[in-house]
Design a protein around this motif. Sequence first.
Motif, PDB file in Angstrom:
ATOM      1  N   ILE A 145       0.823  -1.214   0.000  1.00 55.51           N
ATOM      2  CA  ILE A 145       0.000   0.000   0.000  1.00 55.51           C
ATOM      3  C   ILE A 145       0.858   1.265   0.000  1.00 55.51           C
ATOM      4  O   ILE A 145       0.436   2.312  -0.511  1.00 55.51           O
ATOM      5  CB  ILE A 145      -0.971  -0.031   1.205  1.00 55.51           C
ATOM      6  N   ARG A 146       2.080   1.181   0.523  1.00 55.51           N
ATOM      7  CA  ARG A 146       2.961   2.353   0.512  1.00 55.51           C
ATOM      8  C   ARG A 146       3.274   2.808  -0.918  1.00 55.51           C
ATOM      9  O   ARG A 146       3.634   3.960  -1.143  1.00 55.51           O
ATOM     10  CB  ARG A 146       4.278   2.020   1.225  1.00 55.51           C
ATOM     11  N   TYR A 147       3.168   1.891  -1.862  1.00 56.15           N
ATOM     12  CA  TYR A 147       3.476   2.216  -3.261  1.00 56.15           C
ATOM     13  C   TYR A 147       2.226   2.635  -4.041  1.00 56.15           C
ATOM     14  O   TYR A 147       2.309   2.916  -5.229  1.00 56.15           O
ATOM     15  CB  TYR A 147       4.111   1.008  -3.956  1.00 56.15           C
ATOM     16  N   ARG A 148       1.095   2.678  -3.370  1.00 53.24           N
ATOM     17  CA  ARG A 148      -0.152   2.970  -4.070  1.00 53.24           C
ATOM     18  C   ARG A 148      -0.241   4.457  -4.406  1.00 53.24           C
ATOM     19  O   ARG A 148      -0.064   5.306  -3.549  1.00 53.24           O
ATOM     20  CB  ARG A 148      -1.354   2.537  -3.222  1.00 53.24           C
ATOM     21  N   TRP A 157      -6.776   4.449  -7.466  1.00 58.15           N
ATOM     22  CA  TRP A 157      -5.537   3.955  -6.861  1.00 58.15           C
ATOM     23  C   TRP A 157      -4.845   2.981  -7.815  1.00 58.15           C
ATOM     24  O   TRP A 157      -5.487   2.188  -8.502  1.00 58.15           O
ATOM     25  CB  TRP A 157      -5.830   3.250  -5.546  1.00 58.15           C
ATOM     26  N   LYS A 158      -3.532   3.023  -7.807  1.00 61.24           N
ATOM     27  CA  LYS A 158      -2.760   2.136  -8.675  1.00 61.24           C
ATOM     28  C   LYS A 158      -1.413   1.833  -8.041  1.00 61.24           C
ATOM     29  O   LYS A 158      -0.692   2.736  -7.612  1.00 61.24           O
ATOM     30  CB  LYS A 158      -2.550   2.806 -10.040  1.00 61.24           C
ATOM     31  N   ILE A 159      -1.100   0.554  -7.934  1.00 59.09           N
ATOM     32  CA  ILE A 159       0.251   0.129  -7.569  1.00 59.09           C
ATOM     33  C   ILE A 159       0.884  -0.360  -8.858  1.00 59.09           C
ATOM     34  O   ILE A 159       0.525  -1.428  -9.373  1.00 59.09           O
ATOM     35  CB  ILE A 159       0.236  -0.989  -6.511  1.00 59.09           C
ATOM     36  N   HIS A 160       1.766   0.440  -9.405  1.00 54.96           N
ATOM     37  CA  HIS A 160       2.371   0.083 -10.688  1.00 54.96           C
ATOM     38  C   HIS A 160       3.186  -1.201 -10.549  1.00 54.96           C
ATOM     39  O   HIS A 160       3.870  -1.426  -9.544  1.00 54.96           O
ATOM     40  CB  HIS A 160       3.249   1.225 -11.186  1.00 54.96           C
ATOM     41  N   GLU A 161       3.094  -2.018 -11.578  1.00 56.92           N
ATOM     42  CA  GLU A 161       3.767  -3.318 -11.557  1.00 56.92           C
ATOM     43  C   GLU A 161       5.281  -3.155 -11.342  1.00 56.92           C
ATOM     44  O   GLU A 161       5.897  -3.972 -10.629  1.00 56.92           O
ATOM     45  CB  GLU A 161       3.496  -4.056 -12.860  1.00 56.92           C
ATOM     46  N   SER A 162       5.861  -2.133 -11.911  1.00 54.71           N
ATOM     47  CA  SER A 162       7.309  -1.919 -11.751  1.00 54.71           C
ATOM     48  C   SER A 162       7.659  -1.620 -10.290  1.00 54.71           C
ATOM     49  O   SER A 162       8.699  -2.067  -9.797  1.00 54.71           O
ATOM     50  CB  SER A 162       7.773  -0.773 -12.658  1.00 54.71           C
ATOM     51  N   ASP A 163       6.806  -0.855  -9.597  1.00 56.18           N
ATOM     52  CA  ASP A 163       7.031  -0.575  -8.176  1.00 56.18           C
ATOM     53  C   ASP A 163       6.848  -1.840  -7.345  1.00 56.18           C
ATOM     54  O   ASP A 163       7.619  -2.112  -6.416  1.00 56.18           O
ATOM     55  CB  ASP A 163       6.067   0.510  -7.682  1.00 56.18           C
ATOM     56  N   PHE A 164       5.820  -2.610  -7.685  1.00 56.43           N
ATOM     57  CA  PHE A 164       5.549  -3.849  -6.962  1.00 56.43           C
ATOM     58  C   PHE A 164       6.755  -4.792  -7.044  1.00 56.43           C
ATOM     59  O   PHE A 164       7.163  -5.390  -6.047  1.00 56.43           O
ATOM     60  CB  PHE A 164       4.303  -4.513  -7.551  1.00 56.43           C
TER      61      PHE A 164
END
Length: 405
Positions: A337-340, A348-355
């Motif tokens: 969630i910190r990357y959301r 809301w989006k957690i980009h795959e690269s960040d994940f």
Amino acid sequence: MITSRTKKIQQQDIPKLRFKNFDDTWNEKELGDLFIERSERGGGEKYNLLSITLRDGIKKQESSNKTDNSSEDKSNYKIVRVGDIAYNTMRMWQGASGVSDLEGIVSPAYTVVKLKSGCVDFYKYLFKKPRTIFDFYRYSQGLTSDTWNLKYKHFSEVAVKIPDKQEQEKIASFLESVDKFIENLQTHKEYLLEYKKGMMQKIFSKEICFRDEKENLYPDWKKKKLSDFLIERNEQVPKSDQYPLMAFVAYKGVTPKGERYNREFLVNDNENKKYKRTEYGDFIYSSNNLETGSIGLNCFGFASISPVYSIFKITESCDHKFMGSYLVRKSFINKMIRYRQGVVYGQWKIHESDFLRIEEKIPSIEEQQKIADFLSAIDELISIKREQITNAEQWKKGLLQQMFV
């Protein structure tokens, strides 16, 4: 002389499934002949605030897991006595009623009735019978489902068929034993779920350590980026027979689209509309619904799902069942969630690269498999218990159809 038509009418007044020594036909009565409306009102600390649920009947508000929207001034709330039936006036057509084991108060929007004579628990089950619920729907007033309501005036006009008090008590007692059986199964299932949750916490915190066949501890867990064992799968193609359109349901994963999720009939769906492909063992998450369970493995197989989901193939360097448990724990979701990004829900989006940049300590593949096998054995017990519950509930549903007229 008894004609064939008379026999047919008599047969309609007798249930298909019946206890011995009960032979009388059931009599038709309007609910107004059987119940009177309780009109007592008042508040005060001595009364429990009660809630009426579809599944569990009447419960204390504090234990119902429902938001307390009650007003501060409860002087106009309706009093419920032990043995009363209370129902949600606007949801009686869905079966929202129950017999109260408690003395308390309910919202003025609810209706409270008292049985004149007979076995009140018999009516608790009668009011859950599909045919009776359909009649409640027919007698409800209002233009749309949001405004349908069944006040006492129209409730009293509903006709039901009932046996004498002794047979009512026999039926109610038997169905209560069925409910107790189902409740015991559910309690056992909840115990297994809590046991699994506790064991996962101990395993993933290293409080419990597994050993190899020679009783040696496995190597220390090593910190790795998710990109070391996950590969984004972003194949967007039209649905097909090989990759049918499916839903991704919270806590269930990839499942066939039921009525609730299948909205294709509402839109002009282009046959060439593109969806994301997923295969068995993929790891999937929804950026918007992580906290409510939209994260986990594809345990179904080839499927097409909405492109809003992020999908990853788990490489052979990791056990997919282990990852399916390890990457859904609360502490990991909080880290995600910190990357959301995004301001409001839906954006809301957690980009795959960040994940994929997230780091986690990972055990050896051998220990992963050992842990996965252990947790899978618990899952198997849970699945058996769920199937038993489903079968028992279907059995009860059949009883409701056959033990009532």
